[in-house]
Scaffold this motif. Structure first.
Motif, short mmCIF file in Angstrom:
data_model
loop_
_atom_site.label_atom_id
_atom_site.label_comp_id
_atom_site.label_asym_id
_atom_site.label_seq_id
_atom_site.Cartn_x
_atom_site.Cartn_y
_atom_site.Cartn_z
N ALA A 1 0.85 -1.19 0.00
CA ALA A 1 0.00 0.00 0.00
C ALA A 1 0.88 1.24 0.00
N GLY A 2 0.42 2.29 -0.67
CA GLY A 2 1.20 3.52 -0.71
C GLY A 2 0.35 4.73 -1.01
N PHE B 1 8.68 -1.77 12.21
CA PHE B 1 7.75 -1.31 13.25
C PHE B 1 7.16 0.07 12.99
N MET B 2 7.25 0.55 11.74
CA MET B 2 6.70 1.85 11.38
C MET B 2 5.83 1.68 10.14
N ASP B 3 5.04 2.70 9.82
CA ASP B 3 4.30 2.70 8.56
C ASP B 3 4.47 4.07 7.91
N ARG B 4 3.87 4.23 6.74
CA ARG B 4 4.09 5.45 5.96
C ARG B 4 3.61 6.72 6.67
N ILE C 1 6.45 9.94 -2.57
CA ILE C 1 5.73 8.67 -2.56
C ILE C 1 6.09 7.94 -1.27
N THR C 2 5.08 7.51 -0.52
CA THR C 2 5.32 6.77 0.72
C THR C 2 4.72 5.37 0.58
N LEU C 3 5.37 4.40 1.22
CA LEU C 3 4.93 3.00 1.15
C LEU C 3 4.81 2.41 2.54
N ASP C 4 3.96 1.38 2.67
CA ASP C 4 3.91 0.55 3.86
C ASP C 4 4.56 -0.78 3.51
N GLU D 1 -1.20 -0.42 6.00
CA GLU D 1 -2.30 -0.99 5.21
C GLU D 1 -1.85 -2.10 4.26
N SER D 2 -0.59 -2.50 4.35
CA SER D 2 -0.10 -3.61 3.51
C SER D 2 -0.27 -4.93 4.26
N PRO D 3 -0.91 -5.92 3.60
CA PRO D 3 -1.02 -7.23 4.23
C PRO D 3 0.36 -7.89 4.30
#
Length: 69
Positions: A14-15, A32-35, A52-55, A61-63
């Protein structure tokens, strides 16, 4: 800002693409962080850069990775 999902062999990432003029700048968080950790950075960088940010897999929100329980 545009949310997106990037489908890969390992799973879905997810991004968000914040647009902006200029060269693309990819922000990928550490473990241990997200976008959403980059909120302040995006505010400061997006006037000059296309941010552009990613998980990562299993974060935000990325499985998790495909094939992993």
């Amino acid at each position: 800002m545009m949310d997106f999902a990037l489908d890969t062999q390992a799973g879905t990432i997810a991004g968000q693409d914040f647009g902006g003029g200029g060269t693309a700048l990819l922000l990928w968080p550490s473990i241990f962080m997200d976008r959403h950790s980059f909120t302040d950075a995006v505010d400061n960088l997006s006037p000059t850069w296309r941010v552009i940010t990613l998980d990562g897999p299993g974060h935000g929100e990325s499985p998790g990775l495909r094939g992993r329980g």
